[in-house]
Design a protein around this motif. Structure first.
Motif, short mmCIF file in Angstrom:
data_model
loop_
_atom_site.label_atom_id
_atom_site.label_comp_id
_atom_site.label_asym_id
_atom_site.label_seq_id
_atom_site.Cartn_x
_atom_site.Cartn_y
_atom_site.Cartn_z
N PHE A 154 0.84 -1.20 0.00
CA PHE A 154 0.00 0.00 0.00
C PHE A 154 0.88 1.25 0.00
O PHE A 154 0.61 2.21 -0.72
N VAL A 212 2.28 1.71 -3.49
CA VAL A 212 1.33 2.22 -4.49
C VAL A 212 1.05 3.69 -4.22
O VAL A 212 1.01 4.50 -5.15
N SER A 213 0.87 4.06 -2.95
CA SER A 213 0.61 5.46 -2.64
C SER A 213 1.76 6.33 -3.10
O SER A 213 1.56 7.39 -3.70
N ARG A 271 3.83 5.81 -5.49
CA ARG A 271 3.92 5.92 -6.95
C ARG A 271 2.73 6.65 -7.54
O ARG A 271 2.84 7.24 -8.61
N SER A 272 1.58 6.58 -6.85
CA SER A 272 0.37 7.16 -7.43
C SER A 272 0.43 8.68 -7.45
O SER A 272 -0.10 9.32 -8.35
N VAL A 273 1.04 9.26 -6.41
CA VAL A 273 1.08 10.71 -6.33
C VAL A 273 2.32 11.18 -7.05
O VAL A 273 3.41 10.67 -6.83
N ASN A 274 2.12 12.14 -7.94
CA ASN A 274 3.22 12.60 -8.75
C ASN A 274 4.26 13.36 -7.95
O ASN A 274 3.94 13.95 -6.93
N SER A 275 5.49 13.38 -8.46
CA SER A 275 6.56 14.06 -7.72
C SER A 275 6.23 15.54 -7.54
O SER A 275 6.54 16.14 -6.50
N ARG A 309 -1.46 9.05 -14.10
CA ARG A 309 -0.69 9.70 -13.04
C ARG A 309 -0.25 11.08 -13.47
O ARG A 309 -0.35 12.04 -12.72
N THR A 340 -2.73 14.06 -13.68
CA THR A 340 -3.11 14.76 -12.46
C THR A 340 -2.17 15.92 -12.19
O THR A 340 -2.38 16.69 -11.27
N MET A 341 -1.12 16.03 -13.00
CA MET A 341 -0.06 16.98 -12.70
C MET A 341 0.01 18.11 -13.71
O MET A 341 0.39 19.23 -13.38
N ILE A 392 -7.23 10.30 -6.13
CA ILE A 392 -6.23 9.95 -7.15
C ILE A 392 -5.64 8.57 -6.84
O ILE A 392 -5.56 7.70 -7.72
N ILE A 393 -5.26 8.37 -5.57
CA ILE A 393 -4.64 7.08 -5.21
C ILE A 393 -5.62 5.93 -5.47
O ILE A 393 -5.26 4.91 -6.07
N ILE A 427 -5.94 5.28 -9.20
CA ILE A 427 -4.77 4.64 -9.81
C ILE A 427 -4.66 3.18 -9.37
O ILE A 427 -4.31 2.30 -10.17
N MET A 428 -5.00 2.90 -8.11
CA MET A 428 -5.01 1.50 -7.66
C MET A 428 -6.01 0.70 -8.50
O MET A 428 -5.73 -0.41 -8.94
N GLU A 460 -4.58 0.04 -11.86
CA GLU A 460 -3.53 -0.98 -11.87
C GLU A 460 -4.16 -2.37 -11.77
O GLU A 460 -3.71 -3.31 -12.42
#
Lengths: 270, 265, 260
Positions: free
Chosen positions: A120, A123-124, A126-130, B210, B213-214, B246-247, B250-251, B254
């Motif tokens: 978890f 995934v969290s 990686r899901s949120v962009n840098s 992903r 969203t940016m 968002i999370i 994306i989950m 996937e």
């Protein structure tokens, strides 16, 4: 999607079983519907499109010639900072991700809840962009490179942890059992049983992520998290396109050099 | 085992001086870099303090109806950007990937295609978005175009590799039956590349989602714009709501892509 | 079966002064001329690197000859291009050493590939082959000893012998005037090799399709071929019925003299 009109004496042949055919048809249909829905409902302002060619031409005209004097004045130090952000961020990511990858690896962690927890977190991360991580860390640490380092690090945890966890799972049990049989302590088994096996994967993952992080750290400055992006943001806001052009050229050069270096190193390792 | 250049092996444990020196150098570099970045304990401690405040202001996530409506619009736009960028990006990547494959295309063409792919890959989608926002104005189109560029950089490169790994033997056999070029493509080439291609496509869709969203942060449309606005207005509870959505999205994606990949093996 | 020489019937295939140079000045095939009768199995034997495979591949133009003519029922394949060449290829089936099946497709799809010269790309894409073809493919599955249960199995799940049977079925599916087989048994164990040769001999006889086989194994060649062509160094050094093949021929073919 397959021959259906069969004469009675012919033995039937169909490419897919009904379930397979259903699954495929469903995927094709959903894809088609998603594309059509997106095309029909997306909000595009056509007026903006009419002058797009002129705008683009204008963009390039304003970029050239570059404002070369800007490089020693501001870009060089920002570039070094970007390099530091990417490298420190990668190191920090590895430090944080390694324990988690042990938690995620089946052969180290038997408890499925702990494994799920590690997944978890990956995934969290990686899901949120840098860039979005950077927003959060700017709010925490204030503008500057520190926020950049943390956003790079946190964003990279998922990537490093997931891949390194998989590498751990793929480690052959043979040498490890041999060490266990000698009664070696756990730290010894890790250092001499696992590490030699996963070391190539480790360096390969680290280099791959570092390469990605060089690219990512170049834009963090747009939200105030330090590096060359800060200079880019300033130049954009001031509409100094000759500086923007130079910054983009510098980023391009650095990214290409990084890619060449990392792919060379990776080919030596693997 | 006298040579210090030996790499460590499990059966013998010599002290590996080059590796040790490398680790020391890396540590020294990290300390030096940290010092130039003005990273101090005081800042870290203050940061942890700030972080606690931030988290406190984030919870509970904001679920007010008007906010959710705004978020839904943004999320849908992000999805649309991801769908269209993937669709058109893949469409363009196919010919580009074939052109870049050294076993099919003539040398000049594959070099040119590889150059284009390298350019597409080198720029972060956000930077490309900035340029497209200038070219086609604010909104989803700039985001779509930017993500098409990054899709081409990734998919075309890997697709070229897939094509280069193509087994020529079945292709030769099908050619020997007198099949036309298109039939060879359909019955000998496509079966070999389809599974990898589907895998690439769903992976790229995840990645585009992903990134979609940016791009809004620089004016490229999608959920990024409301997110950035909420951030600038210190509505951290809204920020959290958006991040959680968002999370979750994306989950979900996937999960779906793993399923899709299995259907096409 | 009648001896292939002297020719009684019009030859199905005539190779005239066929020459192939991969590098200029270094011919792999040195002006080969051969006639093939419209029936029976012809085995081409010789050491590896002697041009057997090149000869076979020149016949259906998977390799382009440098000079010479290839007459299939009077039509010169060496001069054909584009659609004409593809139409000519439809009449020549080919069986490969490594089977060359499309691994990810089912057995049925691989066999139906033999009809690709007659089917539009769209129909091929949808796998809408004519029912007559599907019926014939099922019959062939039985004929090559696999049976219809194999139709939906994926080619990569088969053993070597089973794959080669599919390869043979694909070649027959073309209803060819001629089948070329390039070392069809070299990747198989001895027992399976015999089975495959048995099958090829039977096909040549019952379906009256002439087969030209490149083969390493002289024993198998003598057992199943009605004519043997011995090649060495790009030349034909023996051509006759298996009974006429003597020890001294073999030492000439396989290294009584030093070949590079």
């Amino acid at each position: 999607m397959s021959p259906s009109d069969l004469s009675l004496e012919g033995r039937k042949w169909e490419r897919f079983t009904p379930t397979e055919r259903f699954a495929r048809t469903a995927i094709y249909l959903i894809t088609a519907m998603a594309v059509i829905w997106s095309l029909r409902t997306i909000d595009i302002i056509p007026e903006f499109l009419y002058d797009a060619p002129e705008q683009t031409a204008d963009l390039f005209k304003r970029m050239w010639p570059f404002d070369w004097a800007f490089y020693p004045a501001a870009i060089h130090s920002a570039l070094i900072e970007t390099f530091h952000i990417a490298t420190l961020g990668t190191i920090l990511a590895i430090v944080m991700a390694l324990p988690l990858s042990f938690l995620a690896a089946r052969n180290f962690t038997k408890n499925p809840i702990l494994r799920w927890l590690a997944q978890f977190i990956f995934v969290s991360s990686r899901s949120v962009n840098s860039l979005i991580w950077a927003l959060l860390f700017v709010a925490v640490f204030g503008p500057g490179a520190l926020a950049g380092v943390f956003s790079i690090a946190v964003r990279s945890i998922g990537f490093v942890g997931k891949l390194f966890g998989e590498a751990l799972e793929e480690a052959r049990p043979g040498p490890i059992e041999a060490l266990e049989a000698t009664g070696a302590p756990r730290s010894m088994i890790l250092a001499k049983g696992y590490w030699p096996q996963v070391e190539p994967a480790f360096w390969s993952i680290a280099l791959l992520r570092w390469d990605i992080n060089i690219r990512e750290s170049a834009v963090l400055g747009l939200v105030g998290a330090g590096g060359i992006g800060v200079a880019l943001d300033a130049a954009l806001n001031n509409l100094y396109w000759d500086q923007v052009g130079l910054i983009l050229a510098v980023i391009f050069t650095v990214v290409v050099i990084t890619e060449i270096v990392t792919s060379y190193l990776r080919s030596r390792i693997l | 085992m006298t040579s210090t250049t030996q790499t460590s092996r499990p059966q013998a444990f010599p002290v590996n001086w080059p590796a040790r020196l490398g680790w020391i150098a890396l540590t020294l570099y990290a300390l030096y870099a940290a010092s130039t970045l003005d990273i101090s304990w005081a800042r870290l401690v203050r940061g942890i303090d700030q972080g606690a405040t931030l988290l406190a202001r984030m919870f509970p996530p904001n679920t007010a109806e008007d906010k959710l409506e705004l978020i839904a619009t943004g999320i849908f736009e992000s999805l649309q950007i991801a769908v269209l960028a993937t669709f058109f990006g893949i469409l363009l990547s196919l010919p580009l990937g074939f052109a870049a494959a050294r076993n099919l295309a003539p040398g000049w063409l594959s070099t040119a295609a590889r150059g284009l792919i390298a350019v597409c890959r080198s720029f972060h989608p956000v930077i490309v978005s900035i340029l497209f926002v200038k070219a086609v104005g604010f909104g989803a189109l700039a985001g779509i175009l930017a993500l098409i560029v990054s899709t081409m950089g990734f998919v075309a490169k890997l697709f070229a590799e897939v094509v280069e790994e193509l087994d020529p033997k079945p292709v030769e056999a099908v050619r020997a039956t007198g099949a036309s070029f298109l039939n060879v493509l359909v019955m000998a080439v496509m079966p070999q590349v389809m599974a990898r291609f589907v895998g690439l496509t769903v992976y790229q869709f995840d990645s585009n989602l992903r990134n979609s969203t940016m791009v809004g942060i620089v004016g490229g449309g999608g959920i990024g714009a409301p997110l950035f606005t909420a951030y600038q207005r210190f509505d951290y509870d809204v920020v959290l709501t958006i991040l959680l959505i968002i999370i979750a999205l994306i989950m979900l994606c996937e999960f779906a892509s793993a399923r899709i990949r299995r259907v096409f093996q | 079966m009648s001896a292939p020489r002297p020719m009684l019937a019009e030859p199905v295939l005539s190779v005239r002064a066929l020459r192939k140079e991969y590098q200029p000045g270094k011919p792999v095939l040195k002006d080969i001329s051969l006639d093939f009768a419209p029936e029976g199995v012809t085995a081409i034997i010789g050491p590896s690197g002697t041009g057997k495979s090149t000869l076979i591949r020149c016949i259906n133009r998977l390799v382009d000859p440098t000079a010479g003519d290839i007459l299939l029922k009077g039509e010169n394949l060496a001069r054909l291009t584009g659609r004409d060449l593809r139409n000519a290829r439809r009449r020549i089936g080919m069986v490969f050493q490594e089977y060359n099946l499309v691994e990810r497709l089912s057995v049925m799809e691989n066999i139906l590939s033999g009809r690709l010269g007659y089917v539009s790309p769209w129909r091929a894409f949808l796998r809408k082959f004519p029912q007559a073809d599907i019926d014939r493919a099922f019959a062939l599955l039985d004929a090559v000893g696999l049976g219809s249960d194999f139709a939906t199995r994926r080619a990569d799940k088969l053993s070597g012998g089973q794959r080669q049977r599919v390869g043979i079925a694909r070649a027959i599916m073309q209803e060819p005037a001629l089948i070329l087989a390039d070392e069809p048994t070299s990747s198989l164990d001895p027992k399976t090799s015999v089975e495959i040769m048995e099958l090829m001999g039977e096909i040549a006889k019952t379906r009256a399709i002439p087969i030209i086989i490149n083969i390493h194994n002289v024993e198998l060649a003598k057992r199943y071929a009605s004519r043997i062509v011995g090649m060495t160094g790009g030349n034909v050094v023996f051509d006759g019925p298996p009974e006429a093949l003597e020890k001294h021929h073999l030492s000439e073919i396989y290294g009584g003299e030093d070949w590079q």
